[in-house]
Design an enzyme around this catalytic site. Structure first.
Site, mmCIF file in Angstrom:
data_model
loop_
_atom_site.group_PDB
_atom_site.id
_atom_site.type_symbol
_atom_site.label_atom_id
_atom_site.label_comp_id
_atom_site.label_asym_id
_atom_site.label_seq_id
_atom_site.Cartn_x
_atom_site.Cartn_y
_atom_site.Cartn_z
ATOM 1 N N ASN A 9 0.873 -1.178 0.000
ATOM 2 C CA ASN A 9 0.000 0.000 0.000
ATOM 3 C C ASN A 9 0.908 1.225 0.000
ATOM 4 O O ASN A 9 1.505 1.556 1.019
ATOM 5 C CB ASN A 9 -0.892 -0.039 1.252
ATOM 6 C CG ASN A 9 -1.773 1.183 1.362
ATOM 7 O OD1 ASN A 9 -1.831 2.009 0.444
ATOM 8 N ND2 ASN A 9 -2.465 1.316 2.489
ATOM 9 N N LYS A 11 0.120 4.271 -0.230
ATOM 10 C CA LYS A 11 -0.512 5.434 0.406
ATOM 11 C C LYS A 11 -0.271 6.687 -0.454
ATOM 12 O O LYS A 11 -0.235 6.590 -1.681
ATOM 13 C CB LYS A 11 -0.008 5.583 1.841
ATOM 14 C CG LYS A 11 -0.179 4.270 2.635
ATOM 15 C CD LYS A 11 0.063 4.389 4.113
ATOM 16 C CE LYS A 11 -0.130 3.041 4.790
ATOM 17 N NZ LYS A 11 0.020 3.080 6.234
ATOM 18 N N HIS A 97 -9.291 1.086 5.108
ATOM 19 C CA HIS A 97 -8.003 1.254 5.781
ATOM 20 C C HIS A 97 -8.195 2.171 6.990
ATOM 21 O O HIS A 97 -9.002 3.107 6.943
ATOM 22 C CB HIS A 97 -6.978 1.849 4.807
ATOM 23 C CG HIS A 97 -5.596 1.788 5.360
ATOM 24 N ND1 HIS A 97 -5.138 2.706 6.278
ATOM 25 C CD2 HIS A 97 -4.588 0.894 5.175
ATOM 26 C CE1 HIS A 97 -3.902 2.383 6.621
ATOM 27 N NE2 HIS A 97 -3.547 1.293 5.967
ATOM 28 N N GLU A 99 -6.605 4.569 8.040
ATOM 29 C CA GLU A 99 -6.427 6.001 7.743
ATOM 30 C C GLU A 99 -7.685 6.565 7.087
ATOM 31 O O GLU A 99 -8.030 7.731 7.301
ATOM 32 C CB GLU A 99 -5.179 6.196 6.854
ATOM 33 C CG GLU A 99 -3.907 5.948 7.659
ATOM 34 C CD GLU A 99 -2.775 5.296 6.890
ATOM 35 O OE1 GLU A 99 -2.768 5.344 5.648
ATOM 36 O OE2 GLU A 99 -1.882 4.717 7.541
ATOM 37 N N GLU A 169 -5.238 -5.080 10.478
ATOM 38 C CA GLU A 169 -4.176 -4.111 10.728
ATOM 39 C C GLU A 169 -4.434 -3.431 12.071
ATOM 40 O O GLU A 169 -5.225 -2.470 12.134
ATOM 41 C CB GLU A 169 -4.152 -3.055 9.620
ATOM 42 C CG GLU A 169 -3.851 -3.623 8.246
ATOM 43 C CD GLU A 169 -3.300 -2.555 7.303
ATOM 44 O OE1 GLU A 169 -2.178 -2.745 6.828
ATOM 45 O OE2 GLU A 169 -3.964 -1.534 7.084
ATOM 46 N N GLY A 175 2.740 2.026 10.913
ATOM 47 C CA GLY A 175 3.694 3.124 10.772
ATOM 48 C C GLY A 175 4.401 3.492 12.066
ATOM 49 O O GLY A 175 5.039 4.533 12.154
ATOM 50 N N SER A 215 3.740 -2.416 10.299
ATOM 51 C CA SER A 215 5.186 -2.461 10.506
ATOM 52 C C SER A 215 5.828 -3.797 10.121
ATOM 53 O O SER A 215 6.765 -4.260 10.779
ATOM 54 C CB SER A 215 5.530 -2.092 11.953
ATOM 55 O OG SER A 215 5.110 -0.766 12.239
ATOM 56 N N GLY A 236 3.055 -1.189 4.285
ATOM 57 C CA GLY A 236 3.085 0.246 4.017
ATOM 58 C C GLY A 236 4.507 0.705 3.716
ATOM 59 O O GLY A 236 5.023 0.544 2.611
HETATM 60 P P1 13P Z 1 3.270 0.186 7.733
HETATM 61 O O1 13P Z 1 3.773 -1.089 7.108
HETATM 62 O O2 13P Z 1 4.002 1.405 7.293
HETATM 63 O O3 13P Z 1 3.157 0.057 9.224
HETATM 64 O O4 13P Z 1 1.764 0.381 7.180
HETATM 65 C C1 13P Z 1 0.889 -0.681 7.219
HETATM 66 C C2 13P Z 1 -0.306 -0.298 6.475
HETATM 67 O O5 13P Z 1 -1.039 0.594 6.859
HETATM 68 C C3 13P Z 1 -0.576 -0.979 5.199
HETATM 69 O O6 13P Z 1 -1.847 -0.678 4.715
#
Ligand code: 13P
Length: 252
Positions: A9, A11, A97, A99, A169, A175, A215, A236
């Site tokens: 992803n 983003k 997601h 976010e 997630e 993140g 992560s 991510g």
């Molecule tokens: P990270 O791998 O940066 O923690 O993000 C995970 C994520 O939100 C994937 O959609």
């Protein structure tokens, strides 16, 4: 046998040139990779979808969308419809997601509509969910996940589930550099499969791919992916670096 899936992803990262470089690196590095039962997905930003679909052509990398609006079309400034995505060759879309839920107000009710629109268009929904840190601290994480799944997906007929991929997630791991331990991931994934079995049946529960996200890095991917109910990852930050993403794919 359910598919193993590693999805990147991206983003709101990577302009057109950066996206081109990254997909080319991925294509080259995966030339000799035996995909077998493994799917590799990348989700770039909307403006680069079309060019990446073309670039990924003749490779096994699937280009997917990060979001989609639930309505067929109309006065929804700034939004993208299922038809627009399908028309440029997109077959899967990430929905829900954390976010999108936290920054853009996407509720369970909106997400269930988005799921319906996705399936009505014969597209695949990669449905994300997961608890906040306070939910886990108060030991409400199972309850929260169960309610997200029930509200977003449990209205579906069993036959619709062939186009559903789940992505657990935990928000506290996104993140942050803090990953759920492989045991925590396995425990939640097994719980998810159990409630799907209870609502539907064992075959359906065993056929749905459940990805872990939060992560995931080259250093922890192998151990997380080794758990029996973890079928891959939604990545991510580490998906923005070709070498890291390839290492994670190879850990599956
Ligand atoms: P990270 O791998 O940066 O923690 O993000 C995970 C994520 O939100 C994937 O959609």
């Amino acid at each position: 046998m359910r598919a193993k899936i590693v999805a990147g992803n991206w983003k709101m990262n990577n302009n057109k040139d950066e996206s081109k470089t990254l997909i080319n690196e991925l294509k080259n590095s995966l030339k000799d990779f035996s995909f077998n039962n493994t799917r590799v997905l990348v989700a770039p930003t909307f403006v680069n979808l079309s060019s990446l679909v073309k670039r990924a052509n003749k490779s096994k990398i699937e280009v997917v969308a990060q979001n989609m609006h639930q309505a067929k079309n109309g006065a929804f400034t700034g939004e993208i419809s299922a038809d627009m995505l399908k028309n440029i060759g997109i077959k899967s879309v990430i929905l829900g997601h954390s976010e999108r839920r936290s920054y853009f107000g996407e509720t369970d009710a909106i997400l269930s509509e988005k799921v319906n629109t996705t399936l009505k268009n014969n597209m695949e929904a990669i449905f994300c969910f997961g608890e906040l840190l306070e939910d886990r601290s108060s030991e409400n994480h199972f309850k929260v996940v169960e309610s997200q799944l029930k509200n977003g997906l449990f209205h579906l007929e069993a036959s619709a589930w062939k186009n559903i991929v789940l992505a657990y997630e935990p928000v506290w791991a996104i993140g942050t550099g803090e990953t759920a331990s492989p045991q925590q991931a396995q425990e939640m994934h097994a719980f998810i499969r159990a409630i799907i079995k209870e609502k539907y049946n064992e075959t359906l529960a065993n056929n749905v791919s459940i990805l872990y996200g939060g992560s995931v890095k080259p250093s922890n991917a192998e151990e997380i992916f080794s758990k029996p109910d973890v079928d891959g990852g939604l990545i991510g930050g580490a998906a923005l670096n070709a070498q890291d993403f390839i290492a994670i794919i190879k850990a599956i």
